[in-house]
Design a protein around this motif. Structure first.
Motif: not given
Length: 137
Positions: A42-64
């Motif tokens: 649900g938190l991921i969805q909220k971030f995506n809806e607010k245009g912050l999906g790239d931020h969340m994806s970077s935290w989930i992913g293995t990069g910086e």
């Protein structure tokens, strides 16, 4: 310094006393594990809806991890949620948002070590482990 040591430093703070920070971490972990609100998904969805999906994806992913501002956190979580948490923790809304901006990326990153969101049961186990190690609960 390992993640658990860094997290403990955030929780305990420079004064060496657990208190508001530990309550903040406990509330944040509960929010990530709350299936009624969708938990981390649900938190991921909220971030995506607010245009912050790239931020969340970077935290989930293995990069910086991309940094996030206090204002972006407030926008993603919503003013009502920030007000509710700030009131519970006896903090100013900006101070809470700033702390969440520092803590949330690290926490999401460590709860998703393989670059993907774990199944609910596995995530709950990780959250329970953090609570036991840092909060004694």
């Amino acid at each position: 310094m390992g993640f658990m040591d860094q997290l403990k430093k955030v929780v305990v703070g420079e004064q060496g006393e657990a208190g508001g920070q530990s309550s903040m971490l406990d509330n944040l972990l509960d929010m990530l594990n709350d299936q009624k609100s969708g938990g981390i998904t649900g938190l991921i969805q909220k971030f995506n809806e607010k245009g912050l999906g790239d931020h969340m994806s970077s935290w989930i992913g293995t990069g910086e991890n991309l940094p996030i501002s206090a204002d972006q956190i407030k926008d993603a979580l919503g003013s009502d949620k920030i007000k509710e948490l700030a009131s519970k923790l006896n903090l100013g809304e900006h101070d809470l948002s700033k702390s969440l901006a520092d803590l949330l990326p690290q926490l999401i990153d460590k709860l998703t070590p393989d670059g993907s969101v774990p199944q609910a049961g596995t995530l709950s186990q990780g959250i329970d482990m953090i609570k036991k190690k840092l909060l004694g609960g």
